[in-house]
Enzyme design. Structure first.
Site, PDB file in Angstrom:
ATOM      1  N   ASN A  17      40.076  31.333  35.449  1.00  7.01           N
ATOM      2  CA  ASN A  17      38.979  32.200  35.666  1.00  7.01           C
ATOM      3  C   ASN A  17      38.404  31.988  37.120  1.00  7.01           C
ATOM      4  O   ASN A  17      37.791  31.019  37.412  1.00  7.01           O
ATOM      5  CB  ASN A  17      37.983  32.148  34.645  1.00  7.01           C
ATOM      6  CG  ASN A  17      37.049  33.282  34.810  1.00  7.01           C
ATOM      7  OD1 ASN A  17      36.409  33.501  36.235  1.00  7.01           O
ATOM      8  ND2 ASN A  17      36.492  33.761  33.923  1.00  7.01           N
ATOM      9  N   GLU A  57      38.657  37.232  35.904  1.00  9.37           N
ATOM     10  CA  GLU A  57      37.488  37.634  36.363  1.00  9.37           C
ATOM     11  C   GLU A  57      37.788  37.694  37.919  1.00  9.37           C
ATOM     12  O   GLU A  57      37.005  37.311  38.764  1.00  9.37           O
ATOM     13  CB  GLU A  57      36.416  36.576  36.168  1.00  9.37           C
ATOM     14  CG  GLU A  57      34.954  37.452  36.292  1.00  9.37           C
ATOM     15  CD  GLU A  57      34.015  36.400  35.827  1.00  9.37           C
ATOM     16  OE1 GLU A  57      32.591  36.686  36.123  1.00  9.37           O
ATOM     17  OE2 GLU A  57      34.053  35.291  35.503  1.00  9.37           O
ATOM     18  N   TYR A  71      41.233  38.259  29.447  1.00 11.87           N
ATOM     19  CA  TYR A  71      39.724  38.016  30.081  1.00 11.87           C
ATOM     20  C   TYR A  71      38.967  38.357  28.678  1.00 11.87           C
ATOM     21  O   TYR A  71      38.406  39.723  28.776  1.00 11.87           O
ATOM     22  CB  TYR A  71      39.357  38.516  31.242  1.00 11.87           C
ATOM     23  CG  TYR A  71      37.893  38.296  31.614  1.00 11.87           C
ATOM     24  CD1 TYR A  71      37.349  36.705  31.381  1.00 11.87           C
ATOM     25  CD2 TYR A  71      36.835  39.230  32.330  1.00 11.87           C
ATOM     26  CE1 TYR A  71      35.919  36.566  31.516  1.00 11.87           C
ATOM     27  CE2 TYR A  71      35.746  38.868  32.599  1.00 11.87           C
ATOM     28  CZ  TYR A  71      35.239  37.484  32.143  1.00 11.87           C
ATOM     29  OH  TYR A  71      33.752  37.160  32.460  1.00 11.87           O
ATOM     30  N   ASP A 121      40.986  33.144  29.956  1.00 11.68           N
ATOM     31  CA  ASP A 121      39.374  32.826  29.457  1.00 11.68           C
ATOM     32  C   ASP A 121      39.266  33.637  28.567  1.00 11.68           C
ATOM     33  O   ASP A 121      38.778  34.904  28.313  1.00 11.68           O
ATOM     34  CB  ASP A 121      38.579  33.229  30.739  1.00 11.68           C
ATOM     35  CG  ASP A 121      37.172  32.928  30.463  1.00 11.68           C
ATOM     36  OD1 ASP A 121      36.774  32.663  29.136  1.00 11.68           O
ATOM     37  OD2 ASP A 121      36.301  33.218  31.268  1.00 11.68           O
ATOM     38  N   ASN A 171      36.760  32.868  26.152  1.00 11.32           N
ATOM     39  CA  ASN A 171      35.456  32.651  26.006  1.00 11.32           C
ATOM     40  C   ASN A 171      35.069  32.201  24.599  1.00 11.32           C
ATOM     41  O   ASN A 171      33.858  32.360  24.258  1.00 11.32           O
ATOM     42  CB  ASN A 171      34.864  33.993  26.227  1.00 11.32           C
ATOM     43  CG  ASN A 171      34.323  33.887  27.809  1.00 11.32           C
ATOM     44  OD1 ASN A 171      33.422  33.021  28.262  1.00 11.32           O
ATOM     45  ND2 ASN A 171      34.480  35.030  28.603  1.00 11.32           N
ATOM     46  N   ASP A 210      33.184  28.143  38.337  1.00  8.97           N
ATOM     47  CA  ASP A 210      32.920  27.151  37.243  1.00  8.97           C
ATOM     48  C   ASP A 210      34.044  26.944  36.270  1.00  8.97           C
ATOM     49  O   ASP A 210      33.607  26.100  35.339  1.00  8.97           O
ATOM     50  CB  ASP A 210      31.639  27.881  36.770  1.00  8.97           C
ATOM     51  CG  ASP A 210      31.627  29.319  36.125  1.00  8.97           C
ATOM     52  OD1 ASP A 210      32.665  29.949  36.345  1.00  8.97           O
ATOM     53  OD2 ASP A 210      30.689  29.720  35.578  1.00  8.97           O
ATOM     54  N   HIS A 211      35.131  27.129  36.237  1.00  8.22           N
ATOM     55  CA  HIS A 211      36.057  27.073  35.491  1.00  8.22           C
ATOM     56  C   HIS A 211      37.429  26.310  36.409  1.00  8.22           C
ATOM     57  O   HIS A 211      37.358  26.684  37.445  1.00  8.22           O
ATOM     58  CB  HIS A 211      36.846  28.311  35.024  1.00  8.22           C
ATOM     59  CG  HIS A 211      36.286  29.322  34.157  1.00  8.22           C
ATOM     60  ND1 HIS A 211      36.452  29.250  32.929  1.00  8.22           N
ATOM     61  CD2 HIS A 211      35.070  30.153  34.040  1.00  8.22           C
ATOM     62  CE1 HIS A 211      35.698  30.199  32.050  1.00  8.22           C
ATOM     63  NE2 HIS A 211      34.781  30.784  33.092  1.00  8.22           N
TER      64      HIS A 211
END
Length: 270
Positions: free
Chosen positions: A9, A36, A111, A157, A159, A260-261
């Site tokens: 991501n 993303e 995603y 991702d 989530n 942040d991934h």
């Protein structure tokens, strides 16, 4: 043949194209699946990928939000973009890698919606969307199950951090979106729908911590190490014996202006 496949991501492919180029140069995956991307199709930086040796490119994007892309040094065909939940957002892309075998290897890049902050579908439309998305994934893969010998890899991702040690504190995150019991149950049903195999946990035992995401909110994310495993690599039973290595590229989380991934890199003997 060995196949190196990565998922990441990237949180805006154009903003972080220099980091993507660095990753491709240092780790040399055959295939990179991005999530993303936040990039409309007509603005996707294909030129940079081709310059790096990734001639085969597929993307499914929109301006400012969501978006997935798959780039490869291996030719692929049969591109597919499914509109889950009929929302018109860009959260899925599948291609078939032209690898030895009549049907090749199908790679699904996802995603999954993050789900907002409140884990209650009655008051949070984003959470309802997330659960509905996972339910549709389950139904769709149940329809694939008749193809018992299908060679498929699912990455992205998703989530959801499903296991106790996929989060920094199981007890404290039970009521936090990404680790709530209802999300974990929905993801488990997706896995069962095609008997998917969790590649990452083949290499890191369930009782050991394993993270791929660390919040931007932490002043020192590495020291705090309050992570979650939101990114996943799965394979169908036909490929269950092919993974030979897996690594979370944690260093990339510390690169300047990083996502942040962290990327996840797996190697298969196809």
């Amino acid at each position: 043949m060995p196949l190196k496949l990565a998922t990441w991501n990237i949180n805006s492919v154009r903003l972080r194209i220099n980091l993507v180029e660095r990753f491709l140069e240092e780790y040399q995956p055959d295939v990179l699946c991005l999530q993303e991307t936040k990039c409309p199709n007509d603005a996707f930086p294909s030129k940079a990928f081709r310059k790096a040796g990734y001639e085969h490119i597929a993307f499914h994007g929109q301006k400012g939000y969501h978006g997935v892309a798959t780039v490869s040094r291996i030719p692929f065909s049969d591109e597919e973009r499914r509109d889950f939940c009929e929302k018109g957002d860009t959260r899925h892309l599948a291609v078939t890698l032209d690898i030895d075998g009549a049907e090749g290897v199908r790679v699904h890049n996802f995603y999954v919606p993050a789900g907002g902050d409140e884990p209650d579908r009655e008051v949070n439309e984003k959470f309802a969307h997330k659960l509905d998305f996972l339910t549709e994934m389950e139904s769709w893969y149940k329809s694939h199950k008749a193809k018992k010998n299908a060679r498929m890899i699912l990455v992205g991702d998703l989530n959801v951090a499903p296991l106790e040690h996929d989060v920094w504190s199981h007890k404290q995150l039970l009521k936090v979106v990404s680790h709530t019991p209802i999300e974990v149950e929905h993801l488990a049903r997706v896995m069962k729908a095609h008997d998917w195999v969790d590649v990452m946990r083949r290499f890191v035992p369930d009782e050991e911590k394993l993270y791929t995401w660390w919040s931007y909110r932490a002043k020192d994310w590495a020291k705090a190490d309050k992570g979650r495993r939101l990114d996943h690599i799965w394979v169908t039973p036909a490929l269950a014996d092919t993974p030979t290595a897996m690594e979370v590229i944690r260093d990339a989380r510390g690169w300047e202006r990083s996502s942040d991934h962290a990327p996840v890199l797996a190697t298969f003997d196809i």
